[in-house]
Design a protein around this motif. Structure first.
Motif, PDB file in Angstrom:
ATOM      1  N   ASN A 164      33.948  42.649  32.143  1.00  0.00           N
ATOM      2  CA  ASN A 164      32.941  43.441  32.843  1.00  0.00           C
ATOM      3  C   ASN A 164      32.624  44.766  32.671  1.00  0.00           C
ATOM      4  N   GLN A 198      43.204  46.107  30.769  1.00  0.00           N
ATOM      5  CA  GLN A 198      43.379  44.863  31.452  1.00  0.00           C
ATOM      6  C   GLN A 198      45.161  45.381  31.878  1.00  0.00           C
ATOM      7  N   SER A 247      38.592  49.369  38.760  1.00  0.00           N
ATOM      8  CA  SER A 247      38.346  48.216  39.545  1.00  0.00           C
ATOM      9  C   SER A 247      39.059  47.245  39.667  1.00  0.00           C
ATOM     10  N   THR A 299      40.337  43.137  39.510  1.00  0.00           N
ATOM     11  CA  THR A 299      39.854  41.457  38.270  1.00  0.00           C
ATOM     12  C   THR A 299      38.911  40.967  39.369  1.00  0.00           C
ATOM     13  N   GLY A 300      37.832  40.705  38.669  1.00  0.00           N
ATOM     14  CA  GLY A 300      36.589  39.899  39.506  1.00  0.00           C
ATOM     15  C   GLY A 300      35.206  40.247  38.690  1.00  0.00           C
ATOM     16  N   TRP A 301      34.330  39.052  38.285  1.00  0.00           N
ATOM     17  CA  TRP A 301      33.126  39.418  37.318  1.00  0.00           C
ATOM     18  C   TRP A 301      32.582  40.160  38.310  1.00  0.00           C
ATOM     19  N   ASP A 302      32.121  39.878  39.790  1.00  0.00           N
ATOM     20  CA  ASP A 302      31.708  40.936  40.791  1.00  0.00           C
ATOM     21  C   ASP A 302      31.844  41.765  41.525  1.00  0.00           C
ATOM     22  N   GLN A 303      32.960  42.437  41.168  1.00  0.00           N
ATOM     23  CA  GLN A 303      33.545  43.320  41.594  1.00  0.00           C
ATOM     24  C   GLN A 303      32.540  45.019  41.020  1.00  0.00           C
TER      25      GLN A 303
END
Lengths: 113, 114
Positions: free
Chosen positions: A99, B50, B95, B97-101
């Protein structure tokens, strides 16, 4: 060379007018593209997020478009308001990389009466 | 307000001193990021966590910089032996977790080195 380039660098428009901001990027592999609004002295606020398969996304008076083939995006603001005065930053996320985001230098928009 | 909070908002210090900034993310977010922003530029990535694990560090993060997130909640960013070039806005974001967050940013700590 910045991998996310924005134009114009700054823009002044009259309240109620529309405007379009441009973003060209070279980073790859591409995952998604975001537009953020940053008021002076504040942190950026997310406006839109688009994946490579999306061509357009709206958020109120803000509409973002994306052409993943030409690696170009635009942010259109309709019926501008004084509160739209801010820096608008184009941001690209690479595939993978946890990210991590690559930011452009922003377009400084000023809306005047 | 349950957004990202940063403390202090402003820090003025003399060159050579150590400084520490704190970031409290949105409580349910397990990812936390630090960025640096200089005048007229976009934010530059420094590091991210993370939970309590620091997973990536930018080459911008010299050995004078250290970041921690000991219990996977708040984080601290310490700069030792500050230099003039460290003057900047230090932004924290969080954010899920998640690539589009989307990343949610705090309002930053502005550091000025005298």
């Amino acid at each position: 060379k910045n991998q996310v380039e924005q134009s114009p660098q700054s823009l002044i428009i009259l309240e109620g007018k529309n405007c379009t901001l441009q973003c060209n990027y070279t980073v790859s592999p591409f995952s998604n593209l975001r537009w953020y609004k940053q008021d002076t002295g504040r942190g950026p606020v997310s406006l839109t997020i688009m994946t490579f398969s999306e061509n357009t996304k709206s958020n109120g008076r803000y509409t973002a478009t994306l052409d993943a083939d030409t690696k170009q995006s635009s942010l259109h603001i309709t019926a501008s308001q004084l509160s739209d005065s801010a820096s608008y930053i184009c941001v690209v996320k690479l595939t993978g990389g946890g990210n991590k985001l690559t930011f452009g230098t922003g377009t400084q928009l000023k809306v005047e009466l | 307000d349950t957004g990202v909070s940063q403390d202090p908002r402003h820090k003025i210090t003399k060159r050579g001193q150590n400084v520490t900034f704190r970031c409290d993310p949105i409580s349910e977010h397990n990812r936390l990021y630090w960025y640096r922003q200089t005048l007229g530029q976009g934010p530059e990535f420094l590091t991210y966590f993370q939970n309590e694990a620091q997973l990536e560090k930018s080459r911008l993060l010299s050995d004078r910089f250290s970041a921690e997130r000991p219990k996977g909640s708040f984080s601290t960013l310490e700069i030792q032996r500050t230099e003039q070039g460290d003057s900047a806005m230090y932004l924290c974001a969080s954010s899920p977790t998640g690539w589009d967050q989307p990343q949610h940013f705090g309002d930053g700590t502005r550091l000025s080195i005298l």
